[in-house]
Design an enzyme around this catalytic site. Structure first.
Site, PDB file in Angstrom:
ATOM      1  CE  LYS A  11      -3.801  -2.151   2.325  1.00 52.52           C
ATOM      2  NZ  LYS A  11      -4.600  -2.294   3.666  1.00 52.52           N
ATOM      3  CE1 TYR A  51      -9.040  -2.980   1.029  1.00 49.38           C
ATOM      4  CE2 TYR A  51      -8.782  -0.997  -0.303  1.00 49.38           C
ATOM      5  CZ  TYR A  51      -8.405  -1.967   0.616  1.00 49.38           C
ATOM      6  OH  TYR A  51      -7.052  -2.257   0.908  1.00 49.38           O
ATOM      7  CG  ASN A 114      -3.530  -2.219   6.989  1.00 55.32           C
ATOM      8  OD1 ASN A 114      -3.467  -1.801   5.989  1.00 55.32           O
ATOM      9  ND2 ASN A 114      -4.483  -3.067   7.337  1.00 55.32           N
ATOM     10  CG  HIS A 117      -5.019  -6.314  -0.150  1.00 49.95           C
ATOM     11  ND1 HIS A 117      -6.349  -6.393   0.370  1.00 49.95           N
ATOM     12  CD2 HIS A 117      -4.996  -7.204  -1.295  1.00 49.95           C
ATOM     13  CE1 HIS A 117      -7.124  -7.330  -0.130  1.00 49.95           C
ATOM     14  NE2 HIS A 117      -6.343  -7.669  -1.271  1.00 49.95           N
ATOM     15  CD  GLU A 128      -8.682  -9.155  -3.307  1.00 50.78           C
ATOM     16  OE1 GLU A 128      -9.339  -8.743  -2.277  1.00 50.78           O
ATOM     17  OE2 GLU A 128      -7.624  -9.642  -3.098  1.00 50.78           O
TER      18      GLU A 128
HETATM   19  P1  IDP Z   1      -7.717  -6.932   5.755  1.00 48.25           P
HETATM   20  O1  IDP Z   1      -6.776  -6.012   4.988  1.00 48.25           O
HETATM   21  O2  IDP Z   1      -6.735  -7.530   6.747  1.00 48.25           O
HETATM   22  O3  IDP Z   1      -8.207  -8.296   4.836  1.00 48.25           O
HETATM   23  P2  IDP Z   1     -10.305  -5.838   6.041  1.00 48.25           P
HETATM   24  O4  IDP Z   1     -11.455  -6.277   7.389  1.00 48.25           O
HETATM   25  O5  IDP Z   1     -10.701  -6.559   4.790  1.00 48.25           O
HETATM   26  O6  IDP Z   1      -8.915  -6.331   6.481  1.00 48.25           O
HETATM   27  O7  IDP Z   1     -10.348  -4.212   5.843  1.00 48.25           O
HETATM   28  C1  IDP Z   1      -9.803  -3.771   4.554  1.00 48.25           C
HETATM   29  C2  IDP Z   1      -8.967  -2.762   4.746  1.00 48.25           C
HETATM   30  O8  IDP Z   1      -9.661  -1.513   5.215  1.00 48.25           O
HETATM   31  C3  IDP Z   1      -7.739  -2.938   5.795  1.00 48.25           C
HETATM   32  O9  IDP Z   1      -6.453  -3.488   5.507  1.00 48.25           O
HETATM   33  C4  IDP Z   1      -7.462  -1.303   6.464  1.00 48.25           C
HETATM   34  O10 IDP Z   1      -6.739  -0.765   5.318  1.00 48.25           O
HETATM   35  C5  IDP Z   1      -8.939  -0.800   6.247  1.00 48.25           C
HETATM   36  N1  IDP Z   1      -9.612  -0.837   7.451  1.00 48.25           N
HETATM   37  C6  IDP Z   1     -10.255  -1.857   8.032  1.00 48.25           C
HETATM   38  N2  IDP Z   1     -10.876  -1.658   9.150  1.00 48.25           N
HETATM   39  C7  IDP Z   1     -10.482  -0.498   9.476  1.00 48.25           C
HETATM   40  C8  IDP Z   1     -10.769   0.296  10.628  1.00 48.25           C
HETATM   41  O11 IDP Z   1     -11.614   0.044  11.512  1.00 48.25           O
HETATM   42  N3  IDP Z   1      -9.982   1.624  10.368  1.00 48.25           N
HETATM   43  C9  IDP Z   1      -9.502   2.080   9.425  1.00 48.25           C
HETATM   44  N4  IDP Z   1      -9.354   1.356   8.274  1.00 48.25           N
HETATM   45  C10 IDP Z   1      -9.605   0.122   8.396  1.00 48.25           C
HETATM   46 MG    MG Z   2      -9.976  -8.148   3.546  1.00 45.21          MG
END
Ligand code: IDP
Ligand code: MG
Length: 152
Positions: A11, A51, A114, A117, A128
């Site tokens: 990212k 997303y 984070n 992905h 994807e």
């Molecule tokens: P993942 O990336 O571990 O699969 P997901 O729940 O699919 O996690 O969420 C997708 C992305 O959305 C996360 O990697 C993060 O960048 C963002 N995200 C998810 N939950 C939050 C949140 O509570 N606050 C801010 N960003 C979030």
């Molecule tokens: Mg996810």
């Protein structure tokens, strides 16, 4: 064990913080094969499709903004059980909860930044990979260490 492909993206924060080499090195050393890779800007349209399952959630819009804010490295990786392996190597979504030793656990501090992905299931990986790559951008080849990764 089953050979799989998964979609992985470094990212914008991973790129901006100079973690591209570090992240790719981890996958290479694990024995995971790169079959597609590109450095690119992400359009809003692509980010919203990527997303799409999170549309309507409070973090949808901020996450679309985050992912379109600066270039990313998009990859397709191949290996035995690679979908789960990559998820384990990434660590939990929130870097503050991710195990130390995982990518998010070692380099992140905030769920909204984070670093990486990775597809979360066989179905998501297929969706994807097709969303981000054309078939001709994925390259079939033999890597010289492949014969040494699994035994008889
Ligand atoms: P993942 O990336 O571990 O699969 P997901 O729940 O699919 O996690 O969420 C997708 C992305 O959305 C996360 O990697 C993060 O960048 C963002 N995200 C998810 N939950 C939050 C949140 O509570 N606050 C801010 N960003 C979030
Ligand atoms: Mg996810």
């Amino acid at each position: 064990m089953v050979k799989q492909r998964t979609f992985v993206m470094i990212k914008p924060d991973g790129v901006q913080r100079g973690l591209v080499g570090e992240v790719i090195s981890r996958f290479e050393r694990k024995g995971i094969k790169i079959v597609g890779m590109k450095f690119m800007s992400v359009s809003r349209e692509l980010a919203e499709k990527h997303y799409g399952v999170h549309r309507g959630k409070p973090f949808f819009e901020p996450t679309v903004k985050y992912i379109t804010s600066s270039p990313v490295v998009a990859m397709v990786l191949e290996g035995e059980n690679v979908i789960e392996t990559v998820r384990r190597m990434m660590g939990k979504t929130d870097p503050m909860e991710a195990e130390i030793g995982s990518i998010r656990g070692d380099y992140g501090q905030f769920i909204g930044r984070n670093i990486i992905h990775g597809s979360d299931s066989v179905e998501t990986a297929e969706f994807e990979i097709n969303l981000w790559f054309k078939p001709e951008e994925l390259i079939e080849y033999h890597r010289i260490d492949e014969d040494w990764l699994i035994g008889d």
